[in-house]
Design an enzyme around this catalytic site. Structure first.
Site, PDB file in Angstrom:
ATOM      1  N   ASP A  47      16.413 -32.679 -32.770  1.00  0.00           N
ATOM      2  CA  ASP A  47      16.668 -31.524 -31.910  1.00  0.00           C
ATOM      3  C   ASP A  47      18.132 -31.138 -32.125  1.00  0.00           C
ATOM      4  O   ASP A  47      19.047 -31.857 -31.723  1.00  0.00           O
ATOM      5  CB  ASP A  47      16.402 -31.890 -30.444  1.00  0.00           C
ATOM      6  CG  ASP A  47      16.669 -30.723 -29.487  1.00  0.00           C
ATOM      7  OD1 ASP A  47      17.434 -29.810 -29.855  1.00  0.00           O
ATOM      8  OD2 ASP A  47      16.131 -30.745 -28.372  1.00  0.00           O
TER       9      ASP A  47
ATOM     10  N   TYR B 244      17.211 -34.449 -23.845  1.00  0.00           N
ATOM     11  CA  TYR B 244      17.025 -33.490 -22.751  1.00  0.00           C
ATOM     12  C   TYR B 244      15.970 -34.018 -21.757  1.00  0.00           C
ATOM     13  O   TYR B 244      14.982 -34.631 -22.161  1.00  0.00           O
ATOM     14  CB  TYR B 244      16.600 -32.140 -23.364  1.00  0.00           C
ATOM     15  CG  TYR B 244      16.099 -31.171 -22.357  1.00  0.00           C
ATOM     16  CD1 TYR B 244      16.945 -30.664 -21.375  1.00  0.00           C
ATOM     17  CD2 TYR B 244      14.768 -30.758 -22.351  1.00  0.00           C
ATOM     18  CE1 TYR B 244      16.479 -29.783 -20.417  1.00  0.00           C
ATOM     19  CE2 TYR B 244      14.299 -29.869 -21.408  1.00  0.00           C
ATOM     20  CZ  TYR B 244      15.160 -29.388 -20.437  1.00  0.00           C
ATOM     21  OH  TYR B 244      14.692 -28.521 -19.491  1.00  0.00           O
TER      22      TYR B 244
ATOM     23  N   LYS C 228      18.764 -21.264 -26.029  1.00  0.00           N
ATOM     24  CA  LYS C 228      20.210 -21.528 -25.927  1.00  0.00           C
ATOM     25  C   LYS C 228      20.968 -20.652 -26.930  1.00  0.00           C
ATOM     26  O   LYS C 228      20.911 -19.452 -26.828  1.00  0.00           O
ATOM     27  CB  LYS C 228      20.479 -23.021 -26.145  1.00  0.00           C
ATOM     28  CG  LYS C 228      19.528 -23.933 -25.368  1.00  0.00           C
ATOM     29  CD  LYS C 228      19.579 -23.715 -23.878  1.00  0.00           C
ATOM     30  CE  LYS C 228      18.626 -24.666 -23.180  1.00  0.00           C
ATOM     31  NZ  LYS C 228      18.287 -24.274 -21.829  1.00  0.00           N
TER      32      LYS C 228
ATOM     33  N   ARG D 216      -2.030 -14.641 -31.154  1.00  0.00           N
ATOM     34  CA  ARG D 216      -1.935 -16.024 -30.662  1.00  0.00           C
ATOM     35  C   ARG D 216      -1.846 -17.024 -31.814  1.00  0.00           C
ATOM     36  O   ARG D 216      -1.253 -18.093 -31.689  1.00  0.00           O
ATOM     37  CB  ARG D 216      -3.119 -16.373 -29.744  1.00  0.00           C
ATOM     38  CG  ARG D 216      -3.106 -17.854 -29.335  1.00  0.00           C
ATOM     39  CD  ARG D 216      -4.109 -18.196 -28.254  1.00  0.00           C
ATOM     40  NE  ARG D 216      -5.455 -17.816 -28.579  1.00  0.00           N
ATOM     41  CZ  ARG D 216      -6.273 -18.500 -29.392  1.00  0.00           C
ATOM     42  NH1 ARG D 216      -5.863 -19.607 -29.981  1.00  0.00           N
ATOM     43  NH2 ARG D 216      -7.499 -18.074 -29.619  1.00  0.00           N
TER      44      ARG D 216
HETATM   45  N1  PLP Z   1      16.393 -29.363 -26.123  1.00  0.00           N
HETATM   46  C1  PLP Z   1      17.589 -29.319 -25.525  1.00  0.00           C
HETATM   47  C2  PLP Z   1      18.749 -30.033 -26.152  1.00  0.00           C
HETATM   48  C3  PLP Z   1      17.758 -28.623 -24.322  1.00  0.00           C
HETATM   49  O1  PLP Z   1      18.963 -28.590 -23.743  1.00  0.00           O
HETATM   50  C4  PLP Z   1      16.642 -27.968 -23.745  1.00  0.00           C
HETATM   51  C5  PLP Z   1      16.763 -27.231 -22.479  1.00  0.00           C
HETATM   52  O2  PLP Z   1      17.769 -27.242 -21.814  1.00  0.00           O
HETATM   53  C6  PLP Z   1      15.411 -28.053 -24.393  1.00  0.00           C
HETATM   54  C7  PLP Z   1      15.331 -28.744 -25.590  1.00  0.00           C
HETATM   55  C8  PLP Z   1      14.199 -27.369 -23.838  1.00  0.00           C
HETATM   56  O3  PLP Z   1      14.280 -25.996 -24.106  1.00  0.00           O
HETATM   57  P1  PLP Z   1      13.505 -24.847 -23.293  1.00  0.00           P
HETATM   58  O4  PLP Z   1      14.121 -24.725 -21.948  1.00  0.00           O
HETATM   59  O5  PLP Z   1      13.674 -23.644 -24.175  1.00  0.00           O
HETATM   60  O6  PLP Z   1      12.066 -25.285 -23.224  1.00  0.00           O
END
Ligand code: PLP
Length: 409
Positions: free
Chosen positions: A186, A113, A211, A61
Site C-alpha cells: 500500500d 491503516y 488521498k 460494472r
Molecule cells: N490505505 C491507507 C494508507 C489509508 O490511509 C486509507 C484510508 O485512510 C486506506 C488505505 C483506505 O482508503 P479509502 O478510505 O479510500 O477506502
C-alpha cells in the site's frame, strides 16, 4: 539486434499523456461515458468481446467503460505497471487484493491503516483466511517461518500510518520471492511520484486514491497496479463484487492525476520545510518525517523514495490534553481524519484512528497520547508554520488569519 530500451517519460508527462484512449470527437480528455451498457451491431461483434478476443466497452460494472479505461491507463503508466484497475475506494482495492491472492495466508508487516487491520484481524479469519502480523515490520526470521509454513501473500504499507516507519521493499521482495510468494504494497502515503514499489520488486501496488491521487478531498477511489496476470483475478472479483469505480469518479480522478506530480513537489517541499522548522521548537518533543536525518529510516528513505511526502507526525510536550489544545487552536489545519488533499489536515491518532485500541495496544504500536499527525496541504508553508507557531503558544508574526468564528455553525 535488440533495441536499447526507450527512456521512460517523466511522471509529469505520464500524468497528462498516460491515457492512450482518445475521444472520437477530439476532446483532449476522455469524457464521462455515464452509461451502463454498450450496444454492438451484431452477435459476431458482441461475441468478440464477451469471448475475450477484443477488449471493448460492454458493461460498466465490469469496468468495461472508456472513462475507466482511460483512467486505468494513466494509473498503470504512473506506476510503470502492465495493468491497473480502479475501485470504488481504497478498501475495495485492498479487500479485493486479499480475496484474490490471500486464500493461502497473509502476512502483514508493520502498522497498517485501521480498516485494513480490522479486515485482516476480523473479517478475513471469519472466511477461513489465515492472517499473521509482524508488527515490527520486516523481521526476516519471523517472516521466514511464515513463508516456510506456506503463507503466499505478504502485505505492507510504507511509509506507515501514523508512525511513518519505513519498510525495505526490495529486501522483503527478495526474501518473499525465494518462496514463490507475492508482495503487495500500500503506497498511498508515497504516491507513484515519490516511490515505485514495482520497480523495487513488489508484485502489486494498491492505493487509496481518495488521498493524494485524488488530492482535493472530493472523491473516494482506490487502485491496484501490477502485471496483467496477477491483476486478472482482481478484475474477476471486482466484477462480481461490483466494486469498480463509477465513470464520474473516474473522470474526476483522471483530472486530478494531471496535477499529481506538481502537487507532490509542493507537498514534499512544504512538509520538509515545516519538519525542519519545528524540530527545534521547545513545545515539541520530536518530529517524525522521513526527510529528516533524525528519522530512523532516513537512509532507507533516500534509497527507496524520490521525495519524502506531505505527512509528518509530531509529539507535543504535555501529552493528550496539550496535543488536543494545539489541534483546537489551529486555524488553517482542519481537524479531520484524512490526508493528501490541497488543504492541510490534522488528527490526534489516540482520539480518532486509534481510539478503539486500548492504551496498552496503542503503546505497543508506538502511538502516543501527545502525537499529532499532520497532512501538509498546498497552502504557503510560511502561513502554515505561523499557524503552528501560534497554536504552539509562540506567535512570531502578526499575520492575519481567517477567524474560525466566522465559520457558520
Ligand atoms: N490505505 C491507507 C494508507 C489509508 O490511509 C486509507 C484510508 O485512510 C486506506 C488505505 C483506505 O482508503 P479509502 O478510505 O479510500 O477506502
Amino acid at each position: 539486434m535488440r533495441q536499447p530500451p526507450s527512456p521512460r517519460l517523466g511522471p509529469a508527462t505520464l500524468a497528462i499523456h498516460g491515457q492512450q484512449q482518445k475521444d472520437a470527437f477530439g476532446s483532449p480528455h476522455m469524457p464521462i461515458y455515464d452509461t451502463t451498457t454498450f450496444a454492438y451491431p451484431d452477435t459476431a461483434a458482441l461475441l468478440e468481446v464477451t469471448e475475450g478476443r477484443r477488449r471493448a466497452p460492454l458493461y460498466s460494472r465490469y469496468g468495461h467503460n472508456p472513462t475507466l479505461y482511460a483512467l486505468e491507463e494513466t494509473l498503470a503508466a504512473l506506476e510503470d505497471a502492465e495493468a491497473a484497475w480502479a475501485f470504488s475506494s481504497g478498501m475495495a482495492a485492498i479487500s479485493t487484493l486479499f480475496l484474490s491472492h490471500g486464500q493461502r495466508g497473509i502476512a502483514c508487516l508493520g502498522e497498517v491503516y485501521g480498516g485494513t487491520l480490522s479486515l485482516l484481524e476480523q473479517q478475513l479469519p471469519e472466511l477461513g483466511i489465515d492472517t499473521h502480523f509482524l508488527l515490527e515490520g520486516h523481521d526476516p526470521d519471523a517472516l521466514e517461518d511464515l513463508l516456510k509454513a506456506g503463507v503466499k501473500l505478504v502485505y505492507l504499507e510504507t511509509p506507515t500510518n501514523p508512525t511513518l516507519r519505513l519498510i525495505d521493499i526490495a529486501a522483503v521482495a527478495e526474501q518473499v520471492h525465494r518462496h514463490g510468494a507475492l508482495v503487495a504494497v500500500d503506497s498511498t502515503f508515497a504516491t507513484p511520484v515519490n516511490q515505485r514499489p514495482l520497480a523495487l520488486g513488489a508484485d502489486i501496488v494498491v492505493h487509496s486514491a481518495t488521498k493524494y491521487l485524488g488530492g482535493h478531498s472530493d472523491l473516494t477511489a482506490g487502485a491496484a497496479m501490477g502485471s496483467a496476470k496477477l491483476l486478472d483475478p482482481l478484475w474477476r472479483w471486482r466484477q462480481n463484487l461490483g466494486s469498480a469505480l463509477s465513470p464520474q469518479m473516474a473522470s474526476l480522478l483522471s483530472r486530478s492525476l494531471c496535477t499529481l506530480p506538481l502537487r507532490m513537489q509542493h507537498h514534499n517541499a512544504s512538509a520538509q520545510a515545516i519538519a525542519e522548522a519545528l524540530r527545534e521548537h521547545p513545545a515539541i518533543v520530536w518530529v517524525l518525517y522521513p526527510g529528516l536525518d533524525s528519522h530512523p529510516g532516513h537512509t532507507l528513505a533516500q534509497r527507496q523514495m524520490s521525495g519524502f511526502g506531505g505527512m509528518l507526525t509530531l509529539e507535543i510536550a504535555g501529552g493528550r490534553d496539550a496535543a488536543a489544545s494545539v489541534a483546537d487552536r489551529l486555524v488553517l489545519f482542519a481537524l479531520a481524519p484524512s490526508l493528501g488533499g490541497v488543504e492541510s489536515l490534522i488528527t490526534q491518532p489516540c482520539t480518532t484512528s486509534h481510539a478503539d485500541l486500548s492504551a496498552e495496544e496503542r503503546a505497543r504500536r508506538g502511538i502516543t497520547d501527545g502525537m499529532l499527525r499532520l497532512s501538509i496541504g498546498l497552502e504557503d508553508s510560511e502561513d502554515l508554520l505561523d499557524d503552528l507557531h501560534r497554536a504552539l503558544g509562540k506567535l512570531e508574526t502578526d499575520r492575519c488569519f481567517p477567524s474560525s468564528s466566522a465559520v457558520p455553525s
